[in-house]
Design a protein around this motif. Structure first.
Motif, PDB file in Angstrom:
ATOM      1  N   LYS A   1      18.216 113.970  26.897  1.00 41.73           N
ATOM      2  CA  LYS A   1      19.406 114.663  26.309  1.00 41.73           C
ATOM      3  C   LYS A   1      18.940 115.447  25.060  1.00 41.73           C
ATOM      4  CE  LYS A   1      19.031 112.064  22.497  1.00 41.73           C
ATOM      5  NZ  LYS A   1      18.967 112.370  21.231  1.00 41.73           N
ATOM      6  N   PRO A   2      19.779 116.326  24.352  1.00 39.03           N
ATOM      7  CA  PRO A   2      20.551 116.981  25.061  1.00 39.03           C
ATOM      8  C   PRO A   2      20.249 117.926  26.074  1.00 39.03           C
ATOM      9  CG  PRO A   2      20.050 118.073  22.923  1.00 39.03           C
ATOM     10  CD  PRO A   2      19.217 116.803  23.050  1.00 39.03           C
ATOM     11  N   LEU A   3      20.987 118.100  27.025  1.00 41.36           N
ATOM     12  CA  LEU A   3      20.397 118.821  28.437  1.00 41.36           C
ATOM     13  C   LEU A   3      20.164 120.473  27.971  1.00 41.36           C
ATOM     14  CD1 LEU A   3      19.854 118.735  31.200  1.00 41.36           C
ATOM     15  CD2 LEU A   3      22.307 119.263  31.639  1.00 41.36           C
ATOM     16  N   THR A   4      20.931 121.020  27.291  1.00 45.58           N
ATOM     17  CA  THR A   4      20.627 122.402  26.826  1.00 45.58           C
ATOM     18  C   THR A   4      20.704 122.692  25.554  1.00 45.58           C
ATOM     19  OG1 THR A   4      23.222 122.958  26.753  1.00 45.58           O
ATOM     20  CG2 THR A   4      22.196 122.901  29.216  1.00 45.58           C
ATOM     21  N   LEU A   5      20.350 124.011  25.000  1.00 46.39           N
ATOM     22  CA  LEU A   5      20.385 124.597  23.717  1.00 46.39           C
ATOM     23  C   LEU A   5      21.574 125.482  23.729  1.00 46.39           C
ATOM     24  CD1 LEU A   5      18.201 124.181  21.505  1.00 46.39           C
ATOM     25  CD2 LEU A   5      17.395 126.594  21.897  1.00 46.39           C
ATOM     26  N   THR A   6      22.153 125.743  24.712  1.00 49.15           N
ATOM     27  CA  THR A   6      23.343 126.693  24.706  1.00 49.15           C
ATOM     28  C   THR A   6      24.507 126.150  25.682  1.00 49.15           C
ATOM     29  OG1 THR A   6      22.780 128.406  26.155  1.00 49.15           O
ATOM     30  CG2 THR A   6      22.074 128.647  23.862  1.00 49.15           C
ATOM     31  N   ILE A   7      25.611 126.893  25.423  1.00 47.36           N
ATOM     32  CA  ILE A   7      26.709 126.424  26.569  1.00 47.36           C
ATOM     33  C   ILE A   7      26.583 127.111  27.539  1.00 47.36           C
ATOM     34  CG2 ILE A   7      29.207 126.715  26.914  1.00 47.36           C
ATOM     35  CD1 ILE A   7      29.611 125.979  23.813  1.00 47.36           C
TER      36      ILE A   7
END
Length: 456
Positions: free
Chosen positions: A137-143
């Motif tokens: 986590k977190p899986l992403t840097l953006t939505i």
């Protein structure tokens, strides 16, 4: 239980037309047999080895054989290859470039513990290469990266587990907390407060040559090309052996270019549990309000005006308006953990304690039998890695699935955007876009550096 928990292999076959849904690499064997029988053990690789990379690897060696490691720091790579053999007897081939790992047909799954800005690219390419994925986590840097990963999971039929291990581990205290709420011990929830700690800024950090053995250009990857920066003072304790002030090892968490600061680091844990308890894993907030915040450098149009100091928030209080108009407060003040308040009572939970009158009442009025298992959706796995391998066997998505994780993480991403823009944001959880604010919507995605785009 989260509806996506039961997004099964049959669902994948219906979604993809059966073209790419994966076979069972372990047949129907129970995951516990993998501890004793070499023939039942999947073959894993870890990409990114420092700190959490080794933590998740060491938890998994009892269930799987590690055939490959990849890290852009040759010193870290060599040390962990030796450590693996010493502690488990397993011998992993080392690579600087993760793509050589993905090219190997004998690798069933990869565990990803790189800095956050690499997560989406490696996860997507690994699934397209036929690997199941455990990503920190977190899986992403953006939505928008979250939307892409959801698409690829459906397209390929791969298993994708997120490393939000509070859902499985920590003496099950977070599961017990949700069980208390579901059993009505605090009445109707009226407010949730997530304490996720503040941070500190930094002095001006000079540009210097990258340390010997570190491939700095590869470390940057999708992020824009900048100089390596560090001061001589060394970090003690967790993450030791690296500079205290740098834009690389460990301290990358303090830079928006590579992470989301405390909001994404601790928020990905506590906002996750709070969202799960609220039953909001399929939706999210409709409004994010930055009540107060402090940034360590000046910003213009949502971007830091200097590049030689930490730039993520040091203090903040964010209000997220959750379904049913329940306020979720995300704050850098107070104890690290989650305070649940209801019409009847309240209690607090973190990694060290579960405390409050509803908890004390368990001595004379225990939870119903099976209440914790009902939250988890079945028997609780031995650890988070075990749940991942169980999902690889069943081809059902794991306890930390990408859909509920992305919905939760949208709250954290939006909180960061609201801080960067310095204003309230209205969010459409159905369309998954910010309402009436094109400037803020531009932060839902990012442009990868040329040569480091996601290979589709």
């Amino acid at each position: 239980m989260i509806s996506k928990r039961n997004f099964t292999r049959r669902d994948f076959l219906q979604t993809t037309g059966g073209a790419t849904a994966a076979g069972f690499f372990m047949g129907t064997s129970a995951v516990t047999r993998a501890q004793d029988s070499p023939n039942e053990r999947p073959v894993f690789a870890t990409i990114g080895l420092r700190n959490q990379g080794w933590t998740i690897t060491s938890k998994t060696t009892k269930f799987a054989d590690f055939a490959a490691f990849a890290d852009v720091d040759a010193n870290v790579l060599g040390a962990h290859i030796e450590k693996l053999e010493k502690e488990s007897g397993q011998k992993a081939q080392g690579y600087n470039d993760y793509r050589e790992v993905l090219d190997r047909d004998d690798i069933d799954a990869v565990m990803i513990a790189t800095p956050d800005h690499w997560h989406t690219k490696i996860s997507v390419e690994a699934m397209l290469a036929g690997k199941d994925v455990y990503c920190e986590k977190p899986l992403t840097l953006t939505i928008d990266e979250g939307k892409l990963i959801e698409k690829i999971v459906k397209q390929t039929g791969r298993i994708c587990q997120v490393g939000t291990m509070q859902r499985t581990e920590m003496d099950h205290r977070f599961l017990k907390a949700i069980a208390l709420i579901r059993d009505g011990r605090i009445g109707e929830i009226t407010k949730v407060t997530c304490g996720i700690n503040g941070a500190t800024g930094s002095p001006v950090i000079p540009a210097i040559d990258a340390p010997e053995g570190l491939d700095w250009d590869m470390w940057l990857g999708p992020a824009q090309k900048v100089d390596y920066r560090a001061l001589p003072e060394m970090r003690e304790g967790y993450g030791g052996g690296v500079p205290l002030y740098t834009n690389c090892h460990y301290a990358w968490r303090n830079w928006y270019e590579y992470s989301g600061g405390q909001m994404n680091d601790w928020g990905a844990h506590h906002v996750d549990i709070a969202t799960w308890a609220l039953g909001a894993g399929d939706t999210g907030p409709n409004k994010i309000t930055p009540v107060s915040f402090s940034l360590p450098v000046d910003y213009k149009d949502g971007y830091p005006t200097v590049g030689d100091q930490y730039n993520s928030p040091t203090k903040f209080e964010i209000h997220a308006n959750m379904p049913g108009d329940i306020p979720m407060v995300i704050t850098s003040e107070g104890d690290n953990g989650i305070l649940f308040e209801g019409t009847k009572a309240r209690f607090f939970v973190n990694r060290g304690k579960l405390a409050g009158k509803p908890v004390e009442d368990l001595e004379t009025n225990p939870l119903p039998e099976g209440a914790v298992e009902a939250v988890y959706g079945g028997p609780v796995s031995q650890n988070h890695s075990a749940n991942f391998i169980e999902s690889m066997v069943s081809r059902e998505q794991p306890i930390s699935d990408v859909w509920s994780h992305n919905r939760m993480l949208e709250t954290c991403h939006l909180a960061n955007i609201s801080i960067r823009m310095g204003r309230e944001l209205k969010w459409d959880p159905t369309k998954r876009e910010i309402i009436g604010d094109d400037e803020a919507n531009a932060f839902l995605s990012r442009e990868s550096r040329k040569g480091f785009e996601i290979n589709m």
